[in-house]
Design a protein around this motif. Structure first.
Motif, PDB file in Angstrom:
ATOM      1  N   LEU A  25       0.871  -1.255  -0.026  1.00  0.00           N
ATOM      2  CA  LEU A  25       0.042  -0.055   0.065  1.00  0.00           C
ATOM      3  C   LEU A  25       0.850   1.303  -0.035  1.00  0.00           C
ATOM      4  CD1 LEU A  25      -2.728   1.364   0.382  1.00  0.00           C
ATOM      5  CD2 LEU A  25      -2.499   1.083   2.731  1.00  0.00           C
ATOM      6  N   VAL A  29       1.056   4.248  -3.030  1.00  0.00           N
ATOM      7  CA  VAL A  29       0.868   5.562  -2.720  1.00  0.00           C
ATOM      8  C   VAL A  29       1.945   6.500  -3.299  1.00  0.00           C
ATOM      9  CG1 VAL A  29       0.558   7.249  -0.801  1.00  0.00           C
ATOM     10  CG2 VAL A  29      -0.939   4.964  -0.738  1.00  0.00           C
ATOM     11  N   TYR A  39      -3.468  12.219  -9.022  1.00  0.00           N
ATOM     12  CA  TYR A  39      -3.357  11.744  -7.519  1.00  0.00           C
ATOM     13  C   TYR A  39      -2.528  12.654  -6.450  1.00  0.00           C
ATOM     14  CZ  TYR A  39      -5.595   7.301  -8.301  1.00  0.00           C
ATOM     15  OH  TYR A  39      -6.883   6.276  -8.289  1.00  0.00           O
ATOM     16  N   ILE A  59      -5.602   3.622   5.323  1.00  0.00           N
ATOM     17  CA  ILE A  59      -6.084   3.664   4.149  1.00  0.00           C
ATOM     18  C   ILE A  59      -7.350   4.659   3.957  1.00  0.00           C
ATOM     19  CG2 ILE A  59      -7.765   1.845   4.000  1.00  0.00           C
ATOM     20  CD1 ILE A  59      -6.497   0.951   1.360  1.00  0.00           C
ATOM     21  N   LEU A  62      -6.829   8.170   2.459  1.00  0.00           N
ATOM     22  CA  LEU A  62      -6.704   8.358   1.183  1.00  0.00           C
ATOM     23  C   LEU A  62      -7.917   8.893   0.327  1.00  0.00           C
ATOM     24  CD1 LEU A  62      -4.431   5.107   0.387  1.00  0.00           C
ATOM     25  CD2 LEU A  62      -3.652   7.727   0.807  1.00  0.00           C
ATOM     26  N   THR A 287      -8.364  -1.069  -3.536  1.00  0.00           N
ATOM     27  CA  THR A 287      -6.959  -0.690  -3.879  1.00  0.00           C
ATOM     28  C   THR A 287      -6.236  -1.607  -4.770  1.00  0.00           C
ATOM     29  OG1 THR A 287      -7.202   0.975  -2.223  1.00  0.00           O
ATOM     30  CG2 THR A 287      -5.034   0.587  -3.088  1.00  0.00           C
ATOM     31  N   LEU A 297      -6.443   3.955  -6.432  1.00  0.00           N
ATOM     32  CA  LEU A 297      -6.299   4.037  -5.014  1.00  0.00           C
ATOM     33  C   LEU A 297      -7.867   4.114  -4.771  1.00  0.00           C
ATOM     34  CD1 LEU A 297      -3.788   6.919  -3.755  1.00  0.00           C
ATOM     35  CD2 LEU A 297      -3.331   4.394  -3.896  1.00  0.00           C
ATOM     36  N   ARG A 298      -8.469   3.183  -3.629  1.00  0.00           N
ATOM     37  CA  ARG A 298      -9.788   2.987  -3.222  1.00  0.00           C
ATOM     38  C   ARG A 298     -10.704   3.349  -4.333  1.00  0.00           C
ATOM     39  NH1 ARG A 298     -11.075   6.224   2.050  1.00  0.00           N
ATOM     40  NH2 ARG A 298     -11.910   4.415   2.577  1.00  0.00           N
TER      41      ARG A 298
END
Length: 448
Positions: A25, A29, A39, A59, A62, A287, A297-298
């Motif tokens: 993770l 990122v 992002y 998380i 985010l 993710t 992401l998410r």
């Protein structure tokens, strides 16, 4: 016990899995912050940096990613690898605007095949199988995903694609197909076509169905298994995430194992975005932790499900997602009641006198929404007995009322009246948004 492709990953204990997830993770990122302007701006706006991600619970700090974000950055704005490193492009349907375009590096393609191989093996496929892929080849990810995953396993691939259904049956006969890859609705159509050709689908060599690309209730699965005499398992994915390969059922059929060393799952309240605990039903958020070309992401999938962290009887420890109940954008709100097509399907396919094909039609009657369910009779001789026909309608209407908590109109039609699909079935016809002012009624408008 089910055969397992990668025991180290699929049977990993929870603590080392979470340590691996946190490491990956943080890596993704950092990757998107350094390589994707969208992002970088989103993380800066949220005032979240790599130093804030100290545990998996972080998380939730985010930002979410949505399909609109992908479309707004069409075609390559969310790619985190330069085009020189991109070796494949895929895209989802663009019926409501620009398609969502995804890119794969060479490593992504290898990863994709590995993820699908895991799920194919979990479902019961082996290197002795002859697998007929009846998904459409092209920008759609389904065919290529299953093709390369099964090929990696060592199965022989029949890249039949969609359409020319009688020829599909001929290929099954001639090539000795043992695994069918298609949508559940096309599997139904194939069985019907075989019957019209004087062939019992159960007489073919097919023993396993790997189905995806659309929802399939437990009741519909049982119908398909009876028609074909096979074991039918479901797999899940979407092009934005990688294609098929995110999760899939094992032979225990007790939920879909998520390849969570590569895809981190969450369940959120679809209205507030608040994370929900294991067992709670909500929207699935994923993710992608290891993709290079197009990490997300998410990502809000809009699919409604829940997560189960308990180890499976098959030996896998991967978190399982329950069957998708529906999509937030497919959910129908009728007179204040939330209704998913899967609820209606679960009622219909369990009734012997009707077939598995149906349409859900929503209209305005005055100021109120009206729900009609159109379904085919299994045998048109019932049309000759009005009393039995009326009794069947009343029985279906009652069963629907019990499940949905509202009344629905039931219209029974002759066999083969409802259009068949070689891809994803279109079940919902929403007529509420197009009003015929002259008649006070509505004009048909298929919901895409």
């Amino acid at each position: 016990m089910c055969m397992i492709w990668d025991k180290d990953a699929e049977c990993m204990a929870r603590k080392p899995m979470e340590e691996l997830q946190l490491e990956r993770l943080r890596q993704v990122v950092q990757r998107v912050y350094e390589n994707v302007p969208f992002y970088r701006q989103a993380l800066d706006t949220a005032k979240v940096g790599l130093n804030h991600i100290r545990s998996l619970q972080d998380i939730s700090l985010l930002p979410f990613t949505t399909k609109d974000d992908i479309r707004n950055n069409y075609p390559y704005g969310l790619f985190s690898s330069p085009m020189k490193k991109i070796v494949r492009l895929h895209a989802s349907s663009g019926t409501t605007g620009k398609p969502t375009v995804v890119g794969y590096t060479k490593n992504d393609i290898e990863l994709w095949a590995e993820m699908v191989t895991r799920l194919a093996v979990a479902g019961g496929a082996t290197d002795d199988d002859v697998a007929q892929v009846a998904f459409g080849y092209g920008l759609f990810t389904g065919a290529f995903g299953l093709h390369y995953g099964l090929e990696r396993l060592g199965a022989a691939i029949v890249p039949a694609s969609t359409g020319n259904t009688e020829r599909q049956i001929m290929l099954m006969q001639d090539f000795g197909t043992t695994v069918l890859v298609s949508t559940p609705s096309y599997a139904l159509y194939l069985a019907e076509t075989a019957y019209s050709m004087g062939i019992d689908a159960k007489s073919l060599n097919v023993r396993l169905g790997l189905f995806g690309a659309e929802g399939c209730s437990e009741e519909l699965r049982q119908v398909i298994e009876r028609m074909w005499g096979i074991s039918a398992v479901e797999n899940y994915g979407m092009s934005e995430l990688i294609g098929p390969g995110v999760s899939g059922e094992c032979e225990c059929k007790a939920g879909l194992h998520i390849n969570e060393d590569h895809f981190y799952p969450e369940i959120i309240d679809p209205v507030t975005g608040t994370p929900l605990p294991y067992g709670e039903t909500g929207e699935l958020v994923i993710t992608t932790m290891t993709k290079e070309g197009f990490p997300l992401l998410r990502y809000r999938t809009r699919d409604i499900t829940s997560l189960n962290p308990e180890p499976c009887k098959c030996g896998r420890t991967l978190v399982r997602m329950n069957k998708v109940q529906g999509r937030t954008d497919d959910m129908l709100k009728i007179r204040g009641v939330n209704i998913f097509p899967s609820q209606i399907e679960s009622v219909l396919v369990g009734i012997q006198e009707i077939g598995p094909h149906y349409n859900i039609i929503v209209r305005k009657k005055g100021y109120l929404d009206d729900l009609e369910v159109m379904v085919e009779l299994a045998d048109d001789t019932l049309l000759e007995d009005f009393r039995k026909l009326e009794g069947l309608q009343d029985m279906i209407r009652h069963k629907l009322r019990v499940i949905l908590a509202i009344d629905a109109t039931v219209r029974l039609v002759q066999p083969k009246t409802i259009a068949r699909s070689e891809g994803k079935a279109k079940r919902i016809i929403d007529l509420r948004d197009k009003v015929d002012l002259a008649s006070g009624g509505v004009k048909p408008s298929d919901k895409k």
